[in-house]
Design a protein around this motif. Structure first.
Motif, PDB file in Angstrom:
ATOM      1  N   ARG A   2       0.842  -1.202   0.000  1.00 37.49           N
ATOM      2  CA  ARG A   2       0.000   0.000   0.000  1.00 37.49           C
ATOM      3  C   ARG A   2       0.869   1.241   0.000  1.00 37.49           C
ATOM      4  O   ARG A   2       1.890   1.299   0.689  1.00 37.49           O
ATOM      5  N   ALA A  14      -1.113  -6.813   5.920  1.00 31.48           N
ATOM      6  CA  ALA A  14      -2.337  -6.261   6.523  1.00 31.48           C
ATOM      7  C   ALA A  14      -2.979  -7.363   7.379  1.00 31.48           C
ATOM      8  O   ALA A  14      -3.138  -8.493   6.903  1.00 31.48           O
ATOM      9  N   TYR A  33      -9.920  -1.833  11.973  1.00 31.93           N
ATOM     10  CA  TYR A  33      -8.806  -0.893  12.032  1.00 31.93           C
ATOM     11  C   TYR A  33      -9.354   0.348  12.739  1.00 31.93           C
ATOM     12  O   TYR A  33     -10.060   1.147  12.117  1.00 31.93           O
ATOM     13  N   GLY A  34      -9.076   0.506  14.018  1.00 35.32           N
ATOM     14  CA  GLY A  34      -9.676   1.608  14.767  1.00 35.32           C
ATOM     15  C   GLY A  34     -11.188   1.461  14.701  1.00 35.32           C
ATOM     16  O   GLY A  34     -11.725   0.408  15.044  1.00 35.32           O
ATOM     17  N   ASN A  46       1.447   6.934   1.635  1.00 34.91           N
ATOM     18  CA  ASN A  46       0.630   8.093   2.035  1.00 34.91           C
ATOM     19  C   ASN A  46      -0.810   7.734   2.398  1.00 34.91           C
ATOM     20  O   ASN A  46      -1.529   8.576   2.920  1.00 34.91           O
ATOM     21  N   GLY A  47      -1.239   6.514   2.131  1.00 38.25           N
ATOM     22  CA  GLY A  47      -2.646   6.159   2.359  1.00 38.25           C
ATOM     23  C   GLY A  47      -2.842   5.448   3.694  1.00 38.25           C
ATOM     24  O   GLY A  47      -1.921   5.306   4.493  1.00 38.25           O
ATOM     25  N   SER A  48      -4.110   5.003   3.929  1.00 39.96           N
ATOM     26  CA  SER A  48      -4.400   4.238   5.146  1.00 39.96           C
ATOM     27  C   SER A  48      -3.670   2.896   5.064  1.00 39.96           C
ATOM     28  O   SER A  48      -3.516   2.334   3.978  1.00 39.96           O
ATOM     29  N   GLN A  49      -3.220   2.419   6.224  1.00 45.45           N
ATOM     30  CA  GLN A  49      -2.417   1.180   6.291  1.00 45.45           C
ATOM     31  C   GLN A  49      -1.217   1.258   5.331  1.00 45.45           C
ATOM     32  O   GLN A  49      -0.791   0.253   4.754  1.00 45.45           O
ATOM     33  N   GLY A  50      -0.712   2.476   5.169  1.00 45.62           N
ATOM     34  CA  GLY A  50       0.405   2.699   4.248  1.00 45.62           C
ATOM     35  C   GLY A  50       1.612   1.845   4.610  1.00 45.62           C
ATOM     36  O   GLY A  50       1.949   1.695   5.778  1.00 45.62           O
ATOM     37  N   LYS A  57     -12.907   1.485  11.910  1.00 43.51           N
ATOM     38  CA  LYS A  57     -13.317   1.032  10.571  1.00 43.51           C
ATOM     39  C   LYS A  57     -13.271  -0.497  10.496  1.00 43.51           C
ATOM     40  O   LYS A  57     -12.216  -1.108  10.673  1.00 43.51           O
ATOM     41  N   SER A  80      -2.237   3.138  -6.194  1.00 45.04           N
ATOM     42  CA  SER A  80      -2.616   2.640  -4.865  1.00 45.04           C
ATOM     43  C   SER A  80      -1.435   1.975  -4.168  1.00 45.04           C
ATOM     44  O   SER A  80      -1.390   1.897  -2.940  1.00 45.04           O
TER      45      SER A  80
END
Ligand SMILES: Nc1nc2c([nH]c(=O)n2[C@@H]2O[C@H](COP(=O)(O)OP(=O)(O)OP(=O)(O)O)[C@@H](O)[C@H]2O)c(=O)[nH]1
Length: 144
Positions: free
Chosen positions: A20, A114, A72-73, A23-27, A75, A96
């Motif tokens: 991933r 992940a 994830y938190g 810069n993104g979530s779960q980067g 989410k 992505s």
């Protein structure tokens, strides 16, 4: 709960992982390519679309391997894994992900994957009956 479809793309004894984008979530975590299911799509349709969008791949979506849930938190993700057989073609990363890697399932560094993906990796290993090279996962799929 987010409904997400991902592909466990297998070429011989190797599996395709994508990292991933930092810069993104779960980067920085490695994952199976795929993405969120949009309204009106079936999971295999969503997966075929995401493979095309993210990696420019045209692959037939195979059988359902398993589904895992992870939070994830605040989410929640419900991740549906599909087996896909590789057909040689170019892989083009479109944003992505910043890297991809072909790796033997038993060689995957589990802490960089992940968390939602672990049960699907175990399901693949169970199904293939393959033993890992480094003892990270045993035949029953338990991490050590
Ligand atoms: N594509 C994909 N997503 C996964 C995997 N494992 C996993 O936990 N996920 C999570 O499922 C969600 C899928 O969203 P997505 O791939 O469409 O990515 P996105 O950047 O739009 O997600 P975002 O809304 O978290 O930013 C993300 O929260 C992602 O972290 C996996 O193996 N493949």
């Amino acid at each position: 709960m987010l409904e997400v479809a991902c592909a466990l793309i297998v070429d011989g004894d190797k599996l395709l992982l994508c990292r991933r984008h930092p810069n993104g979530s779960q980067g920085g975590l490695w994952e199976f390519p795929g993405g969120k299911c949009e309204p009106g799509e079936t999971l295999p349709q969503a997966l075929a679309r995401e493979l095309k969008e993210e990696l420019c791949l045209d692959l037939e979506i195979g059988h359902h391997l398993g589904t895992s849930e992870h939070h994830y938190g605040n989410k929640g993700v419900r991740l549906h894994g599909y087996h896909c057989r590789w057909h040689p073609q170019a892989i083009t990363l479109t944003g992505s992900h910043d890297r991809y890697l072909w790796v033997e399932p038993g060689d995957i560094e589990l802490q960089t994957l992940a968390p939602a993906d672990l049960p699907l990796l175990r399901a693949l290993i169970r199904q293939q009956g393959s033993l890992p090279n480094n003892g990270a996962i045993d035949r029953a799929g338990h991490s050590t």
